[in-house]
Scaffold this active site. Structure first.
Site, PDB file in Angstrom:
ATOM      1  N   ALA A 259       0.157   1.004   9.830  1.00 52.80           N
ATOM      2  CA  ALA A 259      -0.484   0.096   8.687  1.00 52.80           C
ATOM      3  C   ALA A 259       0.778  -0.025   7.847  1.00 52.80           C
ATOM      4  O   ALA A 259       1.400   0.933   7.600  1.00 52.80           O
ATOM      5  CB  ALA A 259      -1.221   0.727   7.885  1.00 52.80           C
TER       6      ALA A 259
ATOM      7  N   HIS B 261      -0.865  -1.026  -5.729  1.00 46.90           N
ATOM      8  CA  HIS B 261      -1.404  -2.086  -4.664  1.00 46.90           C
ATOM      9  C   HIS B 261      -2.686  -2.429  -4.782  1.00 46.90           C
ATOM     10  O   HIS B 261      -3.170  -2.129  -3.514  1.00 46.90           O
ATOM     11  CB  HIS B 261      -0.653  -1.877  -3.372  1.00 46.90           C
ATOM     12  CG  HIS B 261      -0.907  -0.595  -2.901  1.00 46.90           C
ATOM     13  ND1 HIS B 261      -1.867   0.291  -2.494  1.00 46.90           N
ATOM     14  CD2 HIS B 261       0.258   0.246  -2.560  1.00 46.90           C
ATOM     15  CE1 HIS B 261      -1.543   1.435  -2.369  1.00 46.90           C
ATOM     16  NE2 HIS B 261      -0.288   1.504  -1.992  1.00 46.90           N
TER      17      HIS B 261
ATOM     18  N   LEU C  99      -2.621  -1.123   4.529  1.00 47.92           N
ATOM     19  CA  LEU C  99      -3.652  -0.207   3.947  1.00 47.92           C
ATOM     20  C   LEU C  99      -3.115   0.095   2.319  1.00 47.92           C
ATOM     21  O   LEU C  99      -2.110   0.255   2.195  1.00 47.92           O
ATOM     22  CB  LEU C  99      -3.854   1.151   4.414  1.00 47.92           C
ATOM     23  CG  LEU C  99      -4.526   1.337   5.794  1.00 47.92           C
ATOM     24  CD1 LEU C  99      -4.342   2.668   6.487  1.00 47.92           C
ATOM     25  CD2 LEU C  99      -5.901   0.612   5.577  1.00 47.92           C
TER      26      LEU C  99
ATOM     27  N   ASP D 106       4.970  -2.483  -1.906  1.00 44.29           N
ATOM     28  CA  ASP D 106       4.508  -1.812  -0.867  1.00 44.29           C
ATOM     29  C   ASP D 106       5.063  -2.016   0.292  1.00 44.29           C
ATOM     30  O   ASP D 106       4.532  -1.931   1.448  1.00 44.29           O
ATOM     31  CB  ASP D 106       2.993  -1.694  -0.851  1.00 44.29           C
ATOM     32  CG  ASP D 106       2.523  -0.440  -0.033  1.00 44.29           C
ATOM     33  OD1 ASP D 106       3.012   0.676  -0.337  1.00 44.29           O
ATOM     34  OD2 ASP D 106       1.372  -0.646   0.466  1.00 44.29           O
TER      35      ASP D 106
END
Length: 243
Positions: free
Chosen positions: A162, A73, A118, A146
């Site tokens: 997050a 990511h 994040l 993600d």
């Protein structure tokens, strides 16, 4: 890295202590999949990925020429350029949120906890660099959502988690990005071929079909006793999964 994201408190604090493990991974052909950020509190949160490349990943690739690495990511122009210029054993995944949004989305009309993930969203210049990398046709870049389903209460709190939940609508989001870039013909490789090729695996024989038909993203999905808010909640996308 320890503390880099949700549930990472027991992560690695010093990569040097993992040298024997990394050497065994390289010998076995096992790739290192890494959340590429430093967690030094003196480093600005928006610079953590670039500093990780400089301090950690660059030296690691030089010291261990047999180790395959995937930067998971990626979020910055620096990461996109580093991967593109790196050896064939270096790849990267890109999420739908980092292709669709810049950091303004976190503060659009107020604080938007469901846009907090994040690595954090970055400036528009970084988003554009990621779109260019993902749609470039390079086999070094491939899909990685993600996707992180946190209950609404865990996001909408004084110290929210997050993570962005994208699983049910990720392909539709990627299609929007690739179409806007005029490179829809490269979506299949990014989503289905580049990843398996990097890992030395055959592509899946199963298929999904996207059709150009409006799709209304639900405001929420049932998540156990709670609900989870997806990416692009309450908006309409141009692409749908075929029935």
């Amino acid at each position: 890295p320890a503390g880099a994201t949700t549930n990472s408190a027991s992560g690695v604090t010093d990569l040097g202590r993992c040298r024997a493990v990394l050497e065994a991974m390289a010998e076995a052909g096992m790739p290192l999949l890494v959340h590429g950020e430093v967690t030094d509190p003196d480093v600005d949160i928006f610079d953590r990925e670039a500093v990780f490349i400089e301090r950690v990943l660059g030296p690691l690739l030089e010291q261990m020429p047999g180790l395959k690495v995937v930067m998971e990511h990626i979020t910055t122009r620096q990461a996109a350029e580093f991967v593109a210029a790196g050896p064939p054993r270096l790849g990267a995944t890109v999420t739908p949120q980092h292709l669709m949004y810049n950091r303004n989305e976190i503060f659009r009309g107020g604080l938007r906890p469901h846009a907090f993930c994040l690595p954090v969203l970055k400036r528009e210049t970084h988003r554009r660099a990621l779109v260019e990398a993902a749609t470039s046709g390079s086999p070094k870049f491939f899909l990685g959502t993600d996707s992180a389903p946190h209950p609404r209460g865990a996001k909408e709190s004084a110290c929210g988690c997050a993570g962005i939940f994208s699983a049910p609508v990720a392909l539709q989001c990627y299609a929007e990005v690739f179409e806007a870039a005029g490179r829809l013909d490269r979506l299949e490789a990014f989503a289905s071929l580049n990843g398996p090729a990097f890992y030395g695996l055959p592509p899946s024989e199963d298929t999904v079909t996207l059709v150009k038909r409006p799709f209304a993203v639900p405001e929420e999905y049932v998540f156990g006793a709670s609900v989870v808010v997806p990416i692009a909640a309450g908006t309409q996308l141009s692409w749908s999964l075929a029935d």
